[in-house]
Design an enzyme around this catalytic site. Sequence first.
Site, PDB file in Angstrom:
ATOM      1  N   CYS A  82      -3.641 -25.861   5.896  1.00  0.00           N
ATOM      2  CA  CYS A  82      -4.031 -26.148   4.521  1.00  0.00           C
ATOM      3  C   CYS A  82      -3.832 -27.639   4.243  1.00  0.00           C
ATOM      4  O   CYS A  82      -2.768 -28.183   4.537  1.00  0.00           O
ATOM      5  CB  CYS A  82      -3.176 -25.302   3.580  1.00  0.00           C
ATOM      6  SG  CYS A  82      -3.335 -25.787   1.868  1.00  0.00           S
ATOM      7  N   CYS A  88       2.060 -28.641  -2.063  1.00  0.00           N
ATOM      8  CA  CYS A  88       2.077 -27.368  -2.793  1.00  0.00           C
ATOM      9  C   CYS A  88       3.431 -26.695  -2.604  1.00  0.00           C
ATOM     10  O   CYS A  88       4.039 -26.774  -1.556  1.00  0.00           O
ATOM     11  CB  CYS A  88       0.958 -26.482  -2.249  1.00  0.00           C
ATOM     12  SG  CYS A  88       0.998 -24.799  -2.815  1.00  0.00           S
ATOM     13  N   CYS A  91       3.962 -22.850   0.439  1.00  0.00           N
ATOM     14  CA  CYS A  91       4.282 -22.678   1.859  1.00  0.00           C
ATOM     15  C   CYS A  91       5.230 -23.781   2.316  1.00  0.00           C
ATOM     16  O   CYS A  91       4.947 -24.955   2.118  1.00  0.00           O
ATOM     17  CB  CYS A  91       3.006 -22.767   2.700  1.00  0.00           C
ATOM     18  SG  CYS A  91       1.856 -21.415   2.419  1.00  0.00           S
ATOM     19  N   GLN A 317       2.119  -4.249  -4.936  1.00  0.00           N
ATOM     20  CA  GLN A 317       2.533  -5.042  -3.776  1.00  0.00           C
ATOM     21  C   GLN A 317       1.439  -6.026  -3.370  1.00  0.00           C
ATOM     22  O   GLN A 317       0.276  -5.640  -3.289  1.00  0.00           O
ATOM     23  CB  GLN A 317       2.844  -4.108  -2.605  1.00  0.00           C
ATOM     24  CG  GLN A 317       4.120  -3.312  -2.791  1.00  0.00           C
ATOM     25  CD  GLN A 317       5.364  -4.186  -2.653  1.00  0.00           C
ATOM     26  OE1 GLN A 317       5.310  -5.269  -2.100  1.00  0.00           O
ATOM     27  NE2 GLN A 317       6.472  -3.686  -3.167  1.00  0.00           N
ATOM     28  N   TYR A 346      15.496   1.101  -8.335  1.00  0.00           N
ATOM     29  CA  TYR A 346      14.626  -0.089  -8.486  1.00  0.00           C
ATOM     30  C   TYR A 346      13.243   0.288  -7.943  1.00  0.00           C
ATOM     31  O   TYR A 346      12.706  -0.381  -7.045  1.00  0.00           O
ATOM     32  CB  TYR A 346      15.190  -1.298  -7.713  1.00  0.00           C
ATOM     33  CG  TYR A 346      16.656  -1.566  -7.952  1.00  0.00           C
ATOM     34  CD1 TYR A 346      17.059  -2.435  -8.980  1.00  0.00           C
ATOM     35  CD2 TYR A 346      17.642  -0.943  -7.189  1.00  0.00           C
ATOM     36  CE1 TYR A 346      18.412  -2.682  -9.205  1.00  0.00           C
ATOM     37  CE2 TYR A 346      18.987  -1.187  -7.413  1.00  0.00           C
ATOM     38  CZ  TYR A 346      19.371  -2.053  -8.407  1.00  0.00           C
ATOM     39  OH  TYR A 346      20.694  -2.286  -8.617  1.00  0.00           O
ATOM     40  N   GLU A 367      13.950   2.847 -12.684  1.00  0.00           N
ATOM     41  CA  GLU A 367      13.344   1.522 -12.835  1.00  0.00           C
ATOM     42  C   GLU A 367      13.550   1.054 -14.276  1.00  0.00           C
ATOM     43  O   GLU A 367      13.488   1.838 -15.214  1.00  0.00           O
ATOM     44  CB  GLU A 367      11.849   1.630 -12.476  1.00  0.00           C
ATOM     45  CG  GLU A 367      10.941   0.537 -12.977  1.00  0.00           C
ATOM     46  CD  GLU A 367      11.230  -0.844 -12.408  1.00  0.00           C
ATOM     47  OE1 GLU A 367      11.490  -0.973 -11.190  1.00  0.00           O
ATOM     48  OE2 GLU A 367      11.217  -1.799 -13.206  1.00  0.00           O
ATOM     49  N   ASP A 427      15.922  -0.926  -3.626  1.00  0.00           N
ATOM     50  CA  ASP A 427      15.023  -2.061  -3.367  1.00  0.00           C
ATOM     51  C   ASP A 427      15.166  -3.033  -4.538  1.00  0.00           C
ATOM     52  O   ASP A 427      14.235  -3.206  -5.329  1.00  0.00           O
ATOM     53  CB  ASP A 427      13.577  -1.541  -3.235  1.00  0.00           C
ATOM     54  CG  ASP A 427      12.584  -2.648  -2.892  1.00  0.00           C
ATOM     55  OD1 ASP A 427      13.013  -3.782  -2.594  1.00  0.00           O
ATOM     56  OD2 ASP A 427      11.365  -2.377  -2.931  1.00  0.00           O
ATOM     57  N   CYS A 454      15.003  -8.375  -0.590  1.00  0.00           N
ATOM     58  CA  CYS A 454      14.189  -9.602  -0.477  1.00  0.00           C
ATOM     59  C   CYS A 454      15.091 -10.829  -0.431  1.00  0.00           C
ATOM     60  O   CYS A 454      14.613 -11.953  -0.486  1.00  0.00           O
ATOM     61  CB  CYS A 454      13.195  -9.691  -1.628  1.00  0.00           C
ATOM     62  SG  CYS A 454      13.964  -9.609  -3.242  1.00  0.00           S
TER      63      CYS A 454
HETATM   64  N1  SAH Z   1      10.359  -0.616  -4.926  1.00  0.00           N
HETATM   65  C1  SAH Z   1       9.329  -1.157  -5.754  1.00  0.00           C
HETATM   66  C2  SAH Z   1       9.629  -2.467  -6.444  1.00  0.00           C
HETATM   67  C3  SAH Z   1      10.807  -3.257  -6.033  1.00  0.00           C
HETATM   68  S1  SAH Z   1      10.949  -4.804  -6.852  1.00  0.00           S
HETATM   69  C4  SAH Z   1       8.030  -1.216  -4.995  1.00  0.00           C
HETATM   70  O1  SAH Z   1       7.995  -0.856  -3.861  1.00  0.00           O
HETATM   71  O2  SAH Z   1       7.014  -1.614  -5.513  1.00  0.00           O
HETATM   72  C5  SAH Z   1      12.423  -4.542  -7.782  1.00  0.00           C
HETATM   73  C6  SAH Z   1      12.232  -3.697  -9.025  1.00  0.00           C
HETATM   74  O3  SAH Z   1      13.511  -3.560  -9.664  1.00  0.00           O
HETATM   75  C7  SAH Z   1      11.310  -4.289 -10.068  1.00  0.00           C
HETATM   76  O4  SAH Z   1      10.341  -3.320 -10.375  1.00  0.00           O
HETATM   77  C8  SAH Z   1      12.224  -4.567 -11.270  1.00  0.00           C
HETATM   78  O5  SAH Z   1      11.592  -4.356 -12.502  1.00  0.00           O
HETATM   79  C9  SAH Z   1      13.320  -3.561 -11.067  1.00  0.00           C
HETATM   80  N2  SAH Z   1      14.645  -3.862 -11.661  1.00  0.00           N
HETATM   81  C10 SAH Z   1      15.217  -5.065 -11.860  1.00  0.00           C
HETATM   82  N3  SAH Z   1      16.475  -4.925 -12.312  1.00  0.00           N
HETATM   83  C11 SAH Z   1      16.720  -3.586 -12.407  1.00  0.00           C
HETATM   84  C12 SAH Z   1      17.855  -2.813 -12.802  1.00  0.00           C
HETATM   85  N4  SAH Z   1      18.986  -3.391 -13.188  1.00  0.00           N
HETATM   86  N5  SAH Z   1      17.756  -1.477 -12.742  1.00  0.00           N
HETATM   87  C13 SAH Z   1      16.593  -0.875 -12.335  1.00  0.00           C
HETATM   88  N6  SAH Z   1      15.491  -1.559 -11.963  1.00  0.00           N
HETATM   89  C14 SAH Z   1      15.550  -2.900 -11.993  1.00  0.00           C
END
Ligand code: SAH
Length: 501
Positions: A82, A88, A91, A317, A346, A367, A427, A454
Site C-alpha cells: 500500500c 496510515c 497497518c 465480524q 460477552y 452481553e 470473549d 483480543c
Molecule cells: N463473541 C462476540 C463478540 C465479542 S466482542 C462475537 O463473536 O461476535 C466483546 C463483546 O463484549 C462486545 O459485544 C461488547 O459489547 C461486550 N461487552 C463489553 N463489556 C461487557 C460486559 N462487562 N459484560 C458483558 N458484555 C460486555
Amino acid sequence: MSSKKIKEDMKYKKDDLLTVEITDIGNDGEGIGKIDGYTLFIKDAVIGDKVSAKIMKAKKNYAYAHLEKVAEYSPYRQEAKCPVARQCGGCQLQNMTYERQLAFKQNKVRNNIVRLGGFDGDFIDGIMEPIIGMDEPWRYRNKAQYPIGTDKNGNPIAGFYAGRTHSIIPVDDCLIGIPENKEILDIILSHMKKNRIKAYDEASGKGLVRHVLIRKGFTSGQIMVCLVLNYKTAGKVKGNNTNQNENRTVAEYIKGQNDLVKALSSVSGMTSISVSINTDKTNVIMGLEVHTIWGKDVISDTLCGLDFEISPLSFYQVNPAQCEKLYGQAITYAGLTGKESVWDLYCGIGTITLSMAKNAGHVYGVEIIPEAIEDAKANAKRNGLTNADFFCGKAEEVLPEFYKRESEKAGDSADNTALHPDVIVVDPPRKGCDEKCLETMLKMSPDRIVYVSCDSATLARDLRILVDGGYELKKVRPCDMFSWSSHVETVAFLSLKIVEL
Ligand code: SAH
C-alpha cells in the site's frame, strides 16, 4: 538532581543520528535495537535490518527514533503493497513478510503469557499450538468506514486517519478491504464534486457528508452502502447550490440525488443503500437514525453455518474466514457432544453461542448491549435454534446474580446444569474479564473454560487467576484476524483440575 545533571547523564539526545541493528520487535510491531544497553524503538524498522535512525524523544535508558534509512535489508523485509502504509494508522507490519509476522504474533502471545501471567516458558512452549494464519492475507475485511474530508484544493476526499490524528490520508483502495470500495467511493466523490456537496468539517461542524460505510456479505455477495450525513432538516443543506432542501427530509433529499442512487445501485452486488443522520460533534461514526433509500434495510450472510441479517448498525465480524477458524477451534476445545450446558459470556450477537447451540444441550449468552441481545434472539429464531437463552447486562453482574438466585432456589447442587455447566466460553473486550466475573466462574466450576481474547496481556492476567483458582491451562492457540497490524487473537483452553482425595 538538577535538570542539567540529568541531561549530562543521558547517553543520547534529540536529533542524534545512530546506526543500529534491529534485533527484536515491540508490542506494536516497531523494530527494537540496542547500543551498549541503550534501547531504541524504531517504527517501520524490521527485525534483521541495519538502519540509521534519528532520535525524536530520548530518555535515560531508551529512546524513540525515526527510521531515516535502511542500510542493510533484513531477509524478512518486503516492500509495503500500500502506498500510504507508513502514514496510515491501520497497518504497522506491511513491510514484514507474512510468515515472519505470524512468528511475531505467536511469540507475542507466548511472551505475554509467560511474563505477565507468571507461567513457566517451557510449559507454555509445550502447550502452545501454531498460530492459525490466513490463506489470503489481503482483501479480508468485509466492512470499511471511510471518513470523508476536503483536500487543499477544496475537492472531496475519502481515506483513513493518519496514526493517532484526525487528518485524512486519501486512500480509495485499501488493500485489506474489498475492491468494490473504490468503485463506490469514486461514485460518491465525483457526485459530491459535480454537485458541490461539501464534506463534513470536524472543526466547524459544517458540511454534509461525514463517513461512508460499506459492507459485503462474503458468502451471499450482497453489498450495502450507508452514507453518514450531517443533515439538519430545518435548514438548507450547506454547499448545495439550491435552496430547495429547506425542510426536506433526508430521504427526500437523497432521492432527489437521482444520479447518485442510480450509479450506486448499479454496482454489482449492491442490495441496500441507506443514510444515517449524525449531527453531533462526536467521534462516534454512525447516527442512530437510519433511512433506507434504495433496496433492502439489511444484507444477509452466512457465518459458521448460521444465517445472519445485518443492518448498518449491527455488529458483525469483519474477517469472516478467520472468524470461522477461530470459533471452530473454540468449539473443538469446548468438546461438545450434543448434551452439554454452555455459557457464552460477552456474546455479542450470539455468533459463538449459536454455533455451539447446534452441538450442545443448552446455551446461555450474556452481553451488555441491548441491541446485540435483540439481534442474538432474532438470529436464534431465524436459524431455528430453541435451546439458547440470552441475558442482557454486564457479565460481572448477570453471572453472580444468576448464581445467587439459582443456588438459593435450588441449592448448590451439582445436578443443576445451568449453575454448574460443562463449559464456560468468554470473549471479552480488550480489558479482559472483570474479577467478579472470574470469581463466579470459579464457583460455577465448569469442566472446561474456553477463553477467546483480543489482548494477550489481559488474557495472561486472567489465566493466572483461573489457574490459581483450580484450573489447568491445557492449550493456547493464536489466530491472525488482522494481518499487517500488530493485533492478534488467541483462544485458550483450561480444564478443571481433578483433586485426588
Ligand atoms: N463473541 C462476540 C463478540 C465479542 S466482542 C462475537 O463473536 O461476535 C466483546 C463483546 O463484549 C462486545 O459485544 C461488547 O459489547 C461486550 N461487552 C463489553 N463489556 C461487557 C460486559 N462487562 N459484560 C458483558 N458484555 C460486555
